[in-house]
Write a protein that holds these residues in place. Structure first.
Motif, PDB file in Angstrom:
ATOM      1  N   PHE A 170      66.113  34.310  19.068  1.00 18.12           N
ATOM      2  CA  PHE A 170      66.592  33.409  20.127  1.00 18.12           C
ATOM      3  C   PHE A 170      66.434  31.951  19.707  1.00 18.12           C
ATOM      4  CE2 PHE A 170      65.522  30.756  23.829  1.00 18.12           C
ATOM      5  CZ  PHE A 170      66.704  30.876  24.548  1.00 18.12           C
ATOM      6  N   LEU A 171      65.270  31.612  19.136  1.00 18.51           N
ATOM      7  CA  LEU A 171      65.044  30.226  18.710  1.00 18.51           C
ATOM      8  C   LEU A 171      65.992  29.833  17.581  1.00 18.51           C
ATOM      9  CD1 LEU A 171      61.135  30.026  18.804  1.00 18.51           C
ATOM     10  CD2 LEU A 171      62.777  29.238  20.524  1.00 18.51           C
ATOM     11  N   LEU A 188      69.324  29.186  19.219  1.00 16.55           N
ATOM     12  CA  LEU A 188      69.270  27.916  19.950  1.00 16.55           C
ATOM     13  C   LEU A 188      69.294  26.734  18.977  1.00 16.55           C
ATOM     14  CD1 LEU A 188      69.168  27.403  22.981  1.00 16.55           C
ATOM     15  CD2 LEU A 188      66.713  27.004  22.776  1.00 16.55           C
ATOM     16  N   THR A 189      68.607  26.883  17.842  1.00 20.13           N
ATOM     17  CA  THR A 189      68.636  25.823  16.827  1.00 20.13           C
ATOM     18  C   THR A 189      70.040  25.645  16.268  1.00 20.13           C
ATOM     19  OG1 THR A 189      66.344  26.295  16.207  1.00 20.13           O
ATOM     20  CG2 THR A 189      67.671  25.053  14.633  1.00 20.13           C
ATOM     21  N   LEU A 195      72.800  26.305  17.847  1.00 17.87           N
ATOM     22  CA  LEU A 195      73.590  25.671  18.903  1.00 17.87           C
ATOM     23  C   LEU A 195      73.324  24.170  18.952  1.00 17.87           C
ATOM     24  CD1 LEU A 195      75.533  26.121  21.312  1.00 17.87           C
ATOM     25  CD2 LEU A 195      73.511  26.465  22.742  1.00 17.87           C
ATOM     26  N   THR A 202      68.289  21.239  23.752  1.00 16.22           N
ATOM     27  CA  THR A 202      68.097  22.508  23.052  1.00 16.22           C
ATOM     28  C   THR A 202      67.052  22.404  21.957  1.00 16.22           C
ATOM     29  OG1 THR A 202      69.999  21.940  21.647  1.00 16.22           O
ATOM     30  CG2 THR A 202      70.421  23.379  23.530  1.00 16.22           C
ATOM     31  N   TYR A 235      63.466  22.096  23.282  1.00 18.77           N
ATOM     32  CA  TYR A 235      62.927  23.399  23.688  1.00 18.77           C
ATOM     33  C   TYR A 235      62.419  24.168  22.467  1.00 18.77           C
ATOM     34  CZ  TYR A 235      62.642  28.040  25.796  1.00 18.77           C
ATOM     35  OH  TYR A 235      62.190  29.268  26.232  1.00 18.77           O
ATOM     36  N   VAL A 236      63.182  24.129  21.379  1.00 17.28           N
ATOM     37  CA  VAL A 236      62.762  24.817  20.153  1.00 17.28           C
ATOM     38  C   VAL A 236      61.456  24.221  19.637  1.00 17.28           C
ATOM     39  CG1 VAL A 236      63.366  25.278  17.744  1.00 17.28           C
ATOM     40  CG2 VAL A 236      65.110  25.472  19.519  1.00 17.28           C
TER      41      VAL A 236
END
Length: 449
Positions: free
Chosen positions: A343-344, A347-348, A350, A390, A393-394
């Motif tokens: 998921f991370l 997200l990275t 993105l 984003t 959050y990471v």
């Protein structure tokens, strides 16, 4: 008493990054005044990285002279320097001097260095102080730290921005009647209040942090610590453990140790059951380096070039809303945690996509996609907002993962973050300010196909 300490902890946290966050959101108003122009953010990223000299010296003092550094006095000193620097910035931010035959914002750069020194050093001094309080006040401190970015962003939105308008002006050519030549120039409407007022506001926020810290030091240790015995002597002041690095939190207790005990505690996993393979750890530290390089060095250096072609309003909104997105992402990470590396990684990717769009628009400056369109302005503002949110959050989740692994893992996380930030800043500075690969333009006179 508990409510008072919560308020003081929150107020203390306000002083952590308020100055640097305030400088970033104020750039849209001063970038058109200072001689560096659109190159100003690239200078700022390098200055902030140089200010990491402060935490480096603090760390070396702890390692070379354990117990000798009076962290309480360091906090008093840096907050006092921060207040003085904000006041000086209010009066001298626009002053220039001639260096190498060209005007430069020498006063702005020097004062910015000291402000950055204050904020960078706070990272290695504020948390050790907070470790002397019960754990329930940590969350309140982090709320205050988040507000140090959120409040300047909101105030910057209320300040407004000098919206650009194109004005016709004439100048007489020769002595001939009717020989006037009409030209178009960009004129910015004044904001609701000046940068001087904004810098005084930053000084006031730093004063609140200093006052809160002073009050926390002077409060008697009369509040209950029966369930969380963080300090050996209940009659000691809040700051009593600051000058004794031998005190380290372990679960709900604080134990004095030194020598082998300290090394064992630092290498011991903080949370059992969280093991990662070598490949997973490599991936985690790669995320740390890349995310910090992108958010602290690569993209901030070209924010002017990606936003200013769309107008000062687009730059103002992207800077202010990005500053607001950072603490919001941290808050979300506190309540909605997802430690999945897949998921991370997604997200990275993105966030990197949004950053790539921002970089591409900077490379196309002064004629990016959808130039002169409301859609272009909207997309660039949203792209900066999601890029910051984003990847923030990471950063938080990777820090949580490594914190639960061991103390040493968290130390290496900080080193990797600083390395990424430094590499990103030093990579972009010559490209932006020396080789001038990115081109600036004028809002009214730039003609795009």
């Amino acid at each position: 008493m508990a409510l008072l300490i919560h308020l003081l902890a929150c107020g203390f946290g306000l002083g952590s990054w308020v100055a640097v966050n305030g400088l970033w959101v104020e750039l849209p108003l001063i970038v058109n005044t200072l001689p560096e122009g659109w190159d100003l953010p690239s200078y700022l990223t390098v200055i902030i990285q140089l200010a990491n000299l402060g935490p480096l010296l603090v760390t070396l003092m702890h390692k070379l002279c354990p117990g000798r550094l009076k962290e309480r006095l360091v906090i008093y000193s840096i907050l006092s320097i921060g207040i003085l620097a904000c006041i000086l910035l209010a009066f001298f931010w626009h002053k220039t001097t001639i260096v190498a035959g060209a005007p430069h914002s020498t006063a702005f750069f020097i004062i910015t260095f000291f402000l950055s020194l204050v904020d960078c050093t706070s990272s290695v001094t504020f948390l050790p102080f907070m470790m002397q309080l019960p754990a329930k006040y940590f969350t309140t401190f982090f709320i205050g730290e988040g507000l140090s970015g959120f409040i300047p962003g909101i105030v910057a939105l209320a300040q407004g921005v000098g919206i650009a308008k194109c004005v016709n002006s004439s100048q007489t050519v020769g002595n001939h009647t009717g020989g006037d030549m009409w030209t178009i120039h960009t004129e910015y409407l004044p904001p609701n209040f000046s940068p001087k007022v904004f810098f005084f506001f930053l000084a006031a926020m730093t004063c609140i942090s200093l006052a809160s810290f002073t009050a926390l030091n002077r409060l008697p240790r009369t509040f209950a610590l029966s369930t969380e015995n963080l300090v050996p002597e209940t009659g000691a002041s809040v700051s009593s453990g600051l000058d004794n690095p031998g005190l380290e939190r372990d679960g709900d207790d604080v134990k004095g140790h030194g020598g082998q005990g300290e090394g064992a505690a630092q290498s011991r996993p903080l949370l059992a059951g969280h093991t990662h393979s070598v490949y997973q750890l490599t991936f985690i530290y790669f995320l740390v380096v890349w995310v910090n390089a992108a958010t602290n060095g690569l993209l901030p250096s070209v924010q002017t070039y990606s936003c200013m072609p769309y107008g000062n309003l687009a730059y103002h909104l992207s800077a202010a809303l990005s500053s607001v997105a950072n603490p919001l992402a941290c808050t979300i990470a506190m309540f909605l945690q997802n430690r999945s590396l897949i998921f991370l990684g997604v997200l990275t990717t993105l966030g990197t996509g949004f950053g790539s769009y921002n970089m591409a628009m900077a490379a196309l400056s002064p004629c990016p996609l959808l130039h002169g369109s409301v859609w272009g302005e909207t997309i660039i503002v949203l792209s900066w907002l999601f890029f910051t949110g984003t990847l923030t959050y990471v950063k938080v989740m990777v820090g949580v993962i490594l914190r639960d692994r061991s103390h040493n893992a968290l130390v290496w996380c900080g080193a990797a973050a600083q390395m990424g930030s430094l590499v990103g800043s030093l990579t972009m500075f010559p490209l932006v300010s020396v080789y001038h690969l990115f081109q600036s333009g004028d809002f009214c006179n730039t003609k795009c196909p």
